[in-house]
Design a protein around this motif. Sequence first.
Motif, PDB file in Angstrom:
ATOM      1  N   LEU A  52       0.812  -1.215  -0.041  1.00 45.93           N
ATOM      2  CA  LEU A  52       0.138   0.119  -0.155  1.00 45.93           C
ATOM      3  C   LEU A  52       0.835   1.129  -0.140  1.00 45.93           C
ATOM      4  CD1 LEU A  52      -2.684  -1.173   2.612  1.00 45.93           C
ATOM      5  CD2 LEU A  52      -2.797  -1.188   0.353  1.00 45.93           C
ATOM      6  N   VAL A  53       0.492   2.428  -0.367  1.00 46.13           N
ATOM      7  CA  VAL A  53       0.791   3.705  -0.438  1.00 46.13           C
ATOM      8  C   VAL A  53       1.421   3.910   0.929  1.00 46.13           C
ATOM      9  CG1 VAL A  53       0.986   6.024  -0.958  1.00 46.13           C
ATOM     10  CG2 VAL A  53      -0.220   4.428  -2.367  1.00 46.13           C
ATOM     11  N   TYR A  54       2.692   4.423   1.522  1.00 48.93           N
ATOM     12  CA  TYR A  54       3.308   4.772   2.409  1.00 48.93           C
ATOM     13  C   TYR A  54       3.644   3.396   3.323  1.00 48.93           C
ATOM     14  CZ  TYR A  54       0.930   9.405   1.640  1.00 48.93           C
ATOM     15  OH  TYR A  54       0.492  10.479   1.203  1.00 48.93           O
ATOM     16  N   SER A  72       7.924  -0.282   0.091  1.00 51.62           N
ATOM     17  CA  SER A  72       7.585  -1.040  -1.244  1.00 51.62           C
ATOM     18  C   SER A  72       8.549  -1.845  -1.828  1.00 51.62           C
ATOM     19  CB  SER A  72       7.298   0.319  -2.551  1.00 51.62           C
ATOM     20  OG  SER A  72       7.218  -0.326  -3.684  1.00 51.62           O
ATOM     21  N   PRO A  73       8.275  -3.135  -2.115  1.00 56.97           N
ATOM     22  CA  PRO A  73       9.146  -4.279  -2.666  1.00 56.97           C
ATOM     23  C   PRO A  73       9.979  -3.813  -4.013  1.00 56.97           C
ATOM     24  CG  PRO A  73       7.514  -5.138  -1.921  1.00 56.97           C
ATOM     25  CD  PRO A  73       6.929  -3.639  -1.845  1.00 56.97           C
ATOM     26  N   ILE A  74       9.217  -3.278  -4.941  1.00 53.09           N
ATOM     27  CA  ILE A  74       9.627  -3.094  -6.318  1.00 53.09           C
ATOM     28  C   ILE A  74      10.714  -1.585  -6.156  1.00 53.09           C
ATOM     29  CG2 ILE A  74       7.891  -1.611  -7.004  1.00 53.09           C
ATOM     30  CD1 ILE A  74       8.267  -2.890  -9.680  1.00 53.09           C
ATOM     31  N   HIS A  75      10.215  -0.799  -5.310  1.00 50.18           N
ATOM     32  CA  HIS A  75      11.324   0.433  -5.205  1.00 50.18           C
ATOM     33  C   HIS A  75      12.585  -0.114  -4.282  1.00 50.18           C
ATOM     34  CE1 HIS A  75       7.534   2.649  -5.913  1.00 50.18           C
ATOM     35  NE2 HIS A  75       8.276   3.868  -5.777  1.00 50.18           N
ATOM     36  N   GLU A  76      12.321  -0.892  -3.516  1.00 50.05           N
ATOM     37  CA  GLU A  76      13.624  -1.520  -2.956  1.00 50.05           C
ATOM     38  C   GLU A  76      14.514  -2.271  -3.496  1.00 50.05           C
ATOM     39  OE1 GLU A  76      16.026  -2.028   0.667  1.00 50.05           O
ATOM     40  OE2 GLU A  76      14.473  -0.598   0.110  1.00 50.05           O
ATOM     41  N   ALA A  77      14.059  -3.096  -4.418  1.00 51.93           N
ATOM     42  CA  ALA A  77      14.673  -3.930  -5.372  1.00 51.93           C
ATOM     43  C   ALA A  77      15.398  -3.044  -6.444  1.00 51.93           C
ATOM     44  CB  ALA A  77      13.811  -5.003  -5.895  1.00 51.93           C
ATOM     45  N   THR A  78      14.764  -1.900  -6.866  1.00 51.95           N
ATOM     46  CA  THR A  78      15.080  -1.188  -7.898  1.00 51.95           C
ATOM     47  C   THR A  78      16.250  -0.179  -7.432  1.00 51.95           C
ATOM     48  OG1 THR A  78      13.060  -0.880  -9.042  1.00 51.95           O
ATOM     49  CG2 THR A  78      14.609   0.604  -9.582  1.00 51.95           C
ATOM     50  N   SER A  79      16.202   0.212  -6.128  1.00 48.80           N
ATOM     51  CA  SER A  79      17.179   1.297  -5.693  1.00 48.80           C
ATOM     52  C   SER A  79      18.517   0.284  -5.346  1.00 48.80           C
ATOM     53  CB  SER A  79      16.591   1.588  -4.421  1.00 48.80           C
ATOM     54  OG  SER A  79      16.666   0.663  -3.220  1.00 48.80           O
ATOM     55  N   LYS A  80      18.391  -1.024  -5.196  1.00 49.29           N
ATOM     56  CA  LYS A  80      19.575  -1.682  -5.098  1.00 49.29           C
ATOM     57  C   LYS A  80      20.159  -2.585  -6.165  1.00 49.29           C
ATOM     58  CE  LYS A  80      18.926  -1.947  -0.051  1.00 49.29           C
ATOM     59  NZ  LYS A  80      18.775  -2.885   1.142  1.00 49.29           N
ATOM     60  N   GLY A  81      19.554  -2.350  -7.358  1.00 51.13           N
ATOM     61  CA  GLY A  81      19.851  -3.098  -8.648  1.00 51.13           C
ATOM     62  C   GLY A  81      19.442  -4.417  -8.590  1.00 51.13           C
ATOM     63  N   TRP A 102       4.735 -11.094 -11.574  1.00 51.42           N
ATOM     64  CA  TRP A 102       3.605 -11.138 -10.938  1.00 51.42           C
ATOM     65  C   TRP A 102       2.557 -10.224 -10.742  1.00 51.42           C
ATOM     66  CZ3 TRP A 102       1.974 -16.016  -9.427  1.00 51.42           C
ATOM     67  CH2 TRP A 102       2.912 -17.363  -9.314  1.00 51.42           C
ATOM     68  N   GLY A 103       2.618  -9.181 -11.521  1.00 51.99           N
ATOM     69  CA  GLY A 103       1.607  -8.132 -11.515  1.00 51.99           C
ATOM     70  C   GLY A 103       2.028  -6.875 -10.809  1.00 51.99           C
ATOM     71  N   ALA A 104       3.234  -6.545 -10.427  1.00 57.52           N
ATOM     72  CA  ALA A 104       3.632  -5.288  -9.719  1.00 57.52           C
ATOM     73  C   ALA A 104       3.315  -4.341 -10.699  1.00 57.52           C
ATOM     74  CB  ALA A 104       4.706  -5.402  -9.020  1.00 57.52           C
ATOM     75  N   ASP A 105       2.776  -3.078 -10.119  1.00 57.57           N
ATOM     76  CA  ASP A 105       2.413  -2.009 -10.981  1.00 57.57           C
ATOM     77  C   ASP A 105       3.723  -1.160 -11.056  1.00 57.57           C
ATOM     78  OD1 ASP A 105       1.512   0.271 -12.116  1.00 57.57           O
ATOM     79  OD2 ASP A 105       0.262   1.099 -10.627  1.00 57.57           O
ATOM     80  N   VAL A 106       4.345  -1.147 -12.568  1.00 54.21           N
ATOM     81  CA  VAL A 106       5.566  -0.420 -12.685  1.00 54.21           C
ATOM     82  C   VAL A 106       5.358   1.049 -12.418  1.00 54.21           C
ATOM     83  CG1 VAL A 106       6.389  -2.294 -14.263  1.00 54.21           C
ATOM     84  CG2 VAL A 106       4.999  -0.554 -15.315  1.00 54.21           C
ATOM     85  N   ASP A 107       4.190   1.529 -12.347  1.00 56.16           N
ATOM     86  CA  ASP A 107       4.114   2.912 -12.023  1.00 56.16           C
ATOM     87  C   ASP A 107       3.633   3.423 -10.978  1.00 56.16           C
ATOM     88  OD1 ASP A 107       4.830   3.868 -14.778  1.00 56.16           O
ATOM     89  OD2 ASP A 107       2.993   3.676 -15.709  1.00 56.16           O
ATOM     90  N   MET A 108       3.701   2.474 -10.061  1.00 59.99           N
ATOM     91  CA  MET A 108       3.237   2.695  -8.465  1.00 59.99           C
ATOM     92  C   MET A 108       4.138   3.957  -8.146  1.00 59.99           C
ATOM     93  SD  MET A 108       3.535   0.272  -5.116  1.00 59.99           S
ATOM     94  CE  MET A 108       2.959   1.053  -3.656  1.00 59.99           C
ATOM     95  N   ASP A 109       3.326   4.994  -7.461  1.00 57.03           N
ATOM     96  CA  ASP A 109       3.840   6.238  -7.092  1.00 57.03           C
ATOM     97  C   ASP A 109       3.589   6.185  -5.468  1.00 57.03           C
ATOM     98  OD1 ASP A 109       4.825   8.667  -6.759  1.00 57.03           O
ATOM     99  OD2 ASP A 109       3.464   9.660  -8.314  1.00 57.03           O
ATOM    100  N   ILE A 110       4.955   6.297  -5.083  1.00 58.76           N
ATOM    101  CA  ILE A 110       4.869   6.622  -3.500  1.00 58.76           C
ATOM    102  C   ILE A 110       5.399   8.143  -3.345  1.00 58.76           C
ATOM    103  CG2 ILE A 110       6.272   6.115  -1.412  1.00 58.76           C
ATOM    104  CD1 ILE A 110       6.260   3.415  -2.336  1.00 58.76           C
ATOM    105  N   PRO A 111       4.512   8.866  -2.674  1.00 57.89           N
ATOM    106  CA  PRO A 111       4.796  10.629  -2.686  1.00 57.89           C
ATOM    107  C   PRO A 111       6.149  10.849  -2.251  1.00 57.89           C
ATOM    108  CG  PRO A 111       2.720   9.776  -1.679  1.00 57.89           C
ATOM    109  CD  PRO A 111       3.206   8.574  -1.928  1.00 57.89           C
ATOM    110  N   HIS A 112       6.660  10.321  -1.238  1.00 61.55           N
ATOM    111  CA  HIS A 112       8.145  10.824  -0.778  1.00 61.55           C
ATOM    112  C   HIS A 112       9.114  10.016  -1.683  1.00 61.55           C
ATOM    113  CE1 HIS A 112       7.660   7.004   1.329  1.00 61.55           C
ATOM    114  NE2 HIS A 112       9.029   7.146   1.417  1.00 61.55           N
ATOM    115  N   LEU A 113       8.900   8.886  -2.684  1.00 65.56           N
ATOM    116  CA  LEU A 113       9.824   8.438  -3.442  1.00 65.56           C
ATOM    117  C   LEU A 113       9.607   8.495  -4.701  1.00 65.56           C
ATOM    118  CD1 LEU A 113      10.221   4.974  -1.516  1.00 65.56           C
ATOM    119  CD2 LEU A 113      11.966   6.952  -1.497  1.00 65.56           C
ATOM    120  N   GLY A 114       8.408   8.702  -5.400  1.00 70.88           N
ATOM    121  CA  GLY A 114       8.001   8.691  -6.725  1.00 70.88           C
ATOM    122  C   GLY A 114       7.856   7.457  -7.314  1.00 70.88           C
ATOM    123  N   THR A 115       8.088   7.101  -8.471  1.00 71.39           N
ATOM    124  CA  THR A 115       8.020   5.827  -9.148  1.00 71.39           C
ATOM    125  C   THR A 115       9.178   5.009  -9.055  1.00 71.39           C
ATOM    126  OG1 THR A 115       8.746   6.586 -11.233  1.00 71.39           O
ATOM    127  CG2 THR A 115       6.293   6.698 -10.843  1.00 71.39           C
TER     128      THR A 115
END
Length: 328
Positions: free
Chosen positions: A164-166, A169-178, A189-202
């Motif tokens: 959920l927002v706030y 986020s698994p996809i943000h964490e995985a992305t940030s660490k490559g 498995w269906g994660a939204d690639v455009d999920m937007d978290i206000p303080h992190l962005g997409t």
Amino acid sequence: MTDIKVPLGSTDLSNVYFSILALFCFKLFVKISLNLLSYFYIVRGNRKEAARISAEFYDYGKQHGSWADRSPLHDAASQGRLLAVRTLILQGHSVNVLTIDHVTPLHEACVGDHGACARALIDAGANVNASTIDGVTPLFNACAVGSVACTEILLENGAKPQSLVYRPSPIHEATSKGHYGCVEALVTWGADVDMDIPHLGTALYTACICQELECARKLLREGANVQKGRSLDSPLHAAAEKDCTVVVKLLLDFGADINARNTEFQRPVDVAPPSSITEGFLLLYEATPRLLSQLCRQCVRSCVGRDRLHLLSHLPLPARLRRYLQYQ
């Protein structure tokens, strides 16, 4: 000699009420003091002492049955001792036992990249969507350490691919660490690639901030909005500011708007370090006409739509053209 009974006066009643009030205040003081003491031990990292205080004075263990500090099952899972995990489960230990901050053995197995232990716990009924008091799930832990095995096991057994927002986020964490493999599994498995978290962005914005080229490429291939970043800051702004020319080029290939303006009304070239390679590249790009093939590719992908991009490989087109449309 007869006893003389003296009726209770108003002064005596006042003393009784005062005694009751004093006792109540004392109990309240003790309870507040114990809570503060427990919090002190938690802050200092001594959760076992905090658990002992709570169990002794509030009897949490007997009342709730599922509350505990680190159990033997937590320790076995965190160390990857599969035989011990199975033995403890057979002995009746709860696979959903909680620590003081609601960490389960499955959390521990995933943060340790112990796929076999994670599977054993799940097979025994572990909650794959269990959340700590900070909102951390086993899936988040798996993505944080780049455990593709644990990520796939969790997703196969019903773990929600996005939070959920706030919440972390698994996809943000995985992305940030490559952790490309985890990002790939989440998207599959269906994660939204455009999920937007206000303080992190997409997630794409995060990839650009952290200069993770392969993760950014994966997200874009899966249809991530190249313009969507954090507030009015586009991913191109982030890449330009970090002077990451390879990511800037990737974003432009996917149709990033070189003239997009952020909250300070600046374009990507304006936030690039002065006299940097990225600034020079952007200035040159502005003066160079776009290739017709590139514009056609972006138009075709836009018409197909994000949800149907996976069907591009099935189009009755030459293999070379299909690969071009898929940025391969």
